[in-house]
Design a protein around this motif. Sequence first.
Motif: not given
Length: 491
Positions: A222-230
Amino acid sequence: MRLLVLFCIFLYLVGVIQAAPATNTTTSTSSDVLEATSFTNRTLWNIVSSCVLTLFACIYSAIHPNIPSPKDSPVLILWRRLGIMIMALIVPELIVTWAMRQWISARHVTRKFKKSGYFGVLQPQEQPRDHESIEATAEQHIEDCDSIRLLVADPEAPTPRYGVTHALAKPFKKLFKAYVSEQSEDYTWTQTHSFFVLMGGFMLYVDGKPYQTLQHDEILKLIHKGFIDVPTLTAKQIHDKSKGNAISKGLIILQVAWFIMQLITRVIYHLEITQLEVGTLAFAVLNFLTYAVWWNKPLDVQCPHPVYWKSTESRPEKYIAAVEGEEFVGLGGMLFAVILPILDLMGVAAPRKLRVQTFDGSIRLEKSDVTVLVAAELLMATIFGSVHCMAWFFAFTTYYEQVLWRTSAVAITCTPCVDICSGFAAYILSDFNIFNRLYVPLILGFASVSIYPIVYITGRGILLVLMFTTLRNLPPGVYQAVSWTALVPHL
């Protein structure tokens, strides 16, 4: 911190032993030392209370449960904890296997997250100032030059007077500086973070409501796809959620260490030991390994860290596998809490939607890791049963109790090994038609799944009962104790 606590405990024990009474004669035999040793009396309450407190430390305080669901009631959380305690009493080596599996999984997760490159960056406002950076670089350059000079120096050249002392003091100087100096917010992914993920520490929130517990691979995806922040969570913040620290864990280790030490002292001075103390010793031996592998795991965290879904165009159902399923509650749930952990540890069970299973097996381990886990479980089971065999020649109230103790001790020592061998034999023989016609693999598999576990649980139950029933008629030597053992802090 853990080394400091253990070092202080070691120094205290050394001081207590040196303060023990000794003979004034220059030549003494072992019998003279035994006669000169100061003895005191202990009561039945002292024996029972020390054993019960040590057992409580082993089956409750040493257990690091996973994070409960936000929808779990306090009664359900307590009921689940009670089921884990019952399992820790019946199959304590399975708790050690659970802890070891989480430790191995945490190592794999730590390597994967460090390799991802998303973590380990200081916040911009916390970057060191220019002159501090230059000063630190210069200091590091001087230390590197000193190290190079030491490496290329002439072997016959005279050694500086304080060179060795400076080298020995350097690690302690760094440790002192780490605890005294001002600390920056370090977002480097650590083993503590990995334990936090495995215990269900990151909860995905969609539209302000908890949606699902995130697995480690789902977080990276999800981080890689930009759906959530780190997730910006430091190890210090995770430890702040924990209900235990190095001091509290050190005190529990001190209690268990004192219990083992006073039993060793009784053996040295030929004092009698009760069956309750032998059974408690078996738990204490496994407790040290459990604490060692779970040292970096947070204790009794009740609330996960929220991670919010950012995308307004996509929904998480397309990227996260939905997990459904009801949890068993009541008496049947407690029965499943004792039987199903073996399947969970082997990777059969799936996590709950809003929490991770108590004995989570969602992370697939390599064959070498599974082999290590199986070998460790067999070794722990053998050690646990062998400790009970130490009471083979103890005094029992009746002959039948002695036979029951010996039979049960042998059963819990040998049954795990026989169980594994039967399952392996069933797997091998299933490839031969002649054995399949005789239903040999089916019989061996049935015995491995049902008969041997029943024999083991029955043996454990008998030993637990005998540990307390044998207290009704104890020999007089049981009530003697070495006086200096009372000087060691304990409960």
